[in-house]
Design a protein around this motif. Sequence first.
Motif, mmCIF file in Angstrom:
data_model
loop_
_atom_site.group_PDB
_atom_site.id
_atom_site.type_symbol
_atom_site.label_atom_id
_atom_site.label_comp_id
_atom_site.label_asym_id
_atom_site.label_seq_id
_atom_site.Cartn_x
_atom_site.Cartn_y
_atom_site.Cartn_z
ATOM 1 N N UNK A 543 0.831 -1.206 0.000
ATOM 2 C CA UNK A 543 0.000 0.000 0.000
ATOM 3 C C UNK A 543 0.865 1.255 0.000
ATOM 4 N N UNK A 544 1.931 1.243 0.770
ATOM 5 C CA UNK A 544 2.787 2.432 0.856
ATOM 6 C C UNK A 544 3.430 2.750 -0.490
ATOM 7 N N UNK A 545 4.030 1.726 -1.131
ATOM 8 C CA UNK A 545 4.708 1.981 -2.403
ATOM 9 C C UNK A 545 3.718 2.333 -3.503
ATOM 10 N N UNK A 546 2.570 1.663 -3.509
ATOM 11 C CA UNK A 546 1.557 1.977 -4.519
ATOM 12 C C UNK A 546 1.004 3.382 -4.310
ATOM 13 N N UNK A 547 0.791 3.763 -3.058
ATOM 14 C CA UNK A 547 0.268 5.099 -2.768
ATOM 15 C C UNK A 547 1.232 6.176 -3.251
ATOM 16 N N UNK A 548 2.526 5.931 -3.124
ATOM 17 C CA UNK A 548 3.507 6.898 -3.631
ATOM 18 C C UNK A 548 3.321 7.113 -5.125
ATOM 19 N N UNK A 557 -7.152 6.620 -7.105
ATOM 20 C CA UNK A 557 -6.825 5.202 -7.135
ATOM 21 C C UNK A 557 -7.658 4.403 -6.160
ATOM 22 N N UNK A 558 -7.430 3.105 -6.163
ATOM 23 C CA UNK A 558 -8.128 2.176 -5.272
ATOM 24 C C UNK A 558 -7.130 1.227 -4.633
ATOM 25 N N UNK A 586 -7.996 -2.990 10.005
ATOM 26 C CA UNK A 586 -7.861 -1.635 10.530
ATOM 27 C C UNK A 586 -6.981 -0.776 9.626
ATOM 28 N N UNK A 587 -6.041 -1.394 8.904
ATOM 29 C CA UNK A 587 -5.290 -0.635 7.908
ATOM 30 C C UNK A 587 -6.245 0.009 6.895
ATOM 31 N N UNK A 588 -7.311 -0.709 6.546
ATOM 32 C CA UNK A 588 -8.299 -0.159 5.620
ATOM 33 C C UNK A 588 -8.845 1.160 6.155
ATOM 34 N N UNK A 589 -9.236 1.167 7.402
ATOM 35 C CA UNK A 589 -9.825 2.377 7.992
ATOM 36 C C UNK A 589 -8.803 3.507 8.070
ATOM 37 N N UNK A 590 -7.603 3.149 8.512
ATOM 38 C CA UNK A 590 -6.563 4.158 8.680
ATOM 39 C C UNK A 590 -6.174 4.791 7.342
ATOM 40 N N UNK A 591 -5.991 3.947 6.324
ATOM 41 C CA UNK A 591 -5.556 4.470 5.028
ATOM 42 C C UNK A 591 -6.684 5.200 4.313
ATOM 43 N N UNK A 592 -7.913 4.749 4.499
ATOM 44 C CA UNK A 592 -9.041 5.475 3.916
ATOM 45 C C UNK A 592 -9.070 6.906 4.437
ATOM 46 N N UNK A 593 -8.824 7.066 5.735
ATOM 47 C CA UNK A 593 -8.822 8.396 6.342
ATOM 48 C C UNK A 593 -7.645 9.232 5.853
ATOM 49 N N UNK A 595 -5.637 8.763 2.946
ATOM 50 C CA UNK A 595 -5.409 8.927 1.512
ATOM 51 C C UNK A 595 -6.577 9.560 0.772
ATOM 52 N N UNK A 596 -7.666 9.788 1.467
ATOM 53 C CA UNK A 596 -8.836 10.371 0.808
ATOM 54 C C UNK A 596 -8.557 11.694 0.131
ATOM 55 N N UNK A 597 -7.703 12.508 0.705
ATOM 56 C CA UNK A 597 -7.420 13.820 0.123
ATOM 57 C C UNK A 597 -6.742 13.708 -1.236
ATOM 58 N N UNK A 598 -6.164 12.528 -1.525
ATOM 59 C CA UNK A 598 -5.529 12.305 -2.823
ATOM 60 C C UNK A 598 -6.461 11.592 -3.798
#
Length: 687
Positions: A543-548, A557-558, A586-593, A595-598
């Motif tokens: 998730x971290x590398x893909x988010x970058x 993205x999704x 819980x990673x789902x919840x944390x990352x949703x919060x 990465x939403x701005x992107x």
Amino acid sequence: MTTPDQRPVEELIARSNRLGSDPRNTNYAGGNTSAKGTDTDPVTGQEIELLWVKGSGGDLGTLRQTGLAVLRLDRMRALTGVYPGVEREDEMVAAFDYCLHGKGGAAPSIDTAMHGLVDAPHVDHLHPDSGIALATAADGEALTRECFGDRVVWVPWRRPGFQLGLDIAEIKRANPQAIGCVLGGHGITAWGATSEECEQNSLDIIRTAERFIEERTAALAADGRHPFGAARDGFAALPEDERRAKAAALAPVIRGLASTDAPQVGHFTDSDVVLDFLAREKLGPLAELGTSCPDHFLRTKVKPLVVDLPASAPVSDVVARLRELHEAYRADYAAYYERHADPDSPAMRGADPAIVLVPGVGMFSFGRNKQTARVAGEFYVNAINVMRGAEAISTYAPIEESEKFRIEYWALEEAKLQRMPKPKPLATRVALVTGAASGIGKATATRLAAEGACVVVADLNEEQASAVAEELGGPDVAIGVRADVTSEHDVKVAVAAAALAFGGVDLVVNNAGLSLSKSLLETTTKDWDLQHDVMARGSFLVSREAARAMIAQGMGGDIVYISSKNSIFAGPNNIAYSATKADQAHQVRLLAAELGEHGIRVNGINPDGVVRGSGIFAGGWGAQRAKVYGVPEEELGKYYAGRTLLKKEVLPEHVAAAVFALTGPDLVQTTGLHVPVDSGVAAAFLR
């Protein structure tokens, strides 16, 4: 036994396939071939002359009979009596429909007139690099005479169409000794009394032009010169590893810029031909002149975006310069459109570049899918070869900008675009699926590819990953990569592979996992660490590398986590597995919060009891869980189904369907959601 009327067709297809299989002869989907013959009119019983010609949009190298347009030659030639002139030339393409024989086969192309009007049983129109080099040389007419004598005749530039067919027909009548012609700015045409003679004449023109250019190039080299000028200090190709690492870092940024008007898929090329062109002093001036052959610029746009920094420039500097150049490119393209558009012109289709050149690194090309992006790059390589040849024998002089616009925004080209099938829901999206060589991962990769996505099949078993990618359609659809998701290096390599293959990444499915069924007292620290390394740490790294990459693209993205009903449900003898699934949930919840701005949405899926096709169950988990529940392992799927509300077994395809539902066009406002795919386990209901 072969019937007489089929022999010209069979010869035509064989000739076309031979010519089209060699890129020296013509580009992909470029050029057309034809044959004339006779058949019996089923209505009158009389013998009629027919023209078989490659239809619109087909490729010579893979041409089959279904790709041929079939026209009555008498009716097609009769169109000369109603031809209204070049100002109304576009009307003639619609008139071809009234000349079709039977159902007519494929749609006739704009070059049909050339084939029907030229008085020869067999005709080839091709786009060889060597022929176009002569056609785009400033003194191409004189050079054609020097190269061929009177065996090949020069035809001044004219837009493809009925009048060009009339011109070439007249040139053949006036020059009975000629075997073909060079079409100014465009390509070549050859003819023959037999299919074999026509093919030999085509090859004679192409190979003679090649030798002519090679001799002039060798003479330049002997004098210490190069067609593209001297090599520029600091612009030579970087070492391969450094070059590809820089390309992977730049690709998502460039793709995001190239997708400003519409999402695009990318392709990267760092062949010697490209790298040499990027290192030379004439790069800027020649790139600015743009391509010439209509087949080229329809796919590459009239000119590329060229980064004007040396190879050693840091990635951050290149990114900053790219943003400036992209803004200037868009303004320049809009001005080009405004200079030439009239009230009847189609609307501007987009001002982003299709080709981006980065010295020391390579070429990035873009299109509505991977094949289109790849072919755009191949066409620009053709254009480089053409420019090099023209500069070796003279000066490169492509057709006028106004002529390029007339073709790019031709009503016939617009109609062709409108006839294209509607894109699939995930077209232009690039997906990275981990653990994708079997089970849920393979089913997900298969579903995403079927819905139009390009897919990176990532798995610990590289051989199986590559096999799945091949099943999905090969490199224009999917690639296989080895990825140990516990390794930062492997994860970075997988995301870089997505960037180099398709331009970036838009959709990630964290599916890689394993399961150990043990009680608390039996669970070792090694068991605990292994479960958490693969699933909690692994999904975090991916998730971290893909988010970058997604943030660099600026296209949203999704990210989807394949968690489990065990992230909620407290099942027996499952401490390590269930705890790490709860971590993923819980990673789902944390990352949703976060990465939403992107514009990046993060959701999860909670499957249960997916036995069939599962690598996890086949690897021992099935036997362990069957022992826990006291059932034979072969009946485990049935057991799981029996304890659900719906009494139905969950299959990998059901989970894949949920992935599509979350990432397709319908739930675009949904993030932070967990979707149960368990046939109804009441104890795992979300609260």
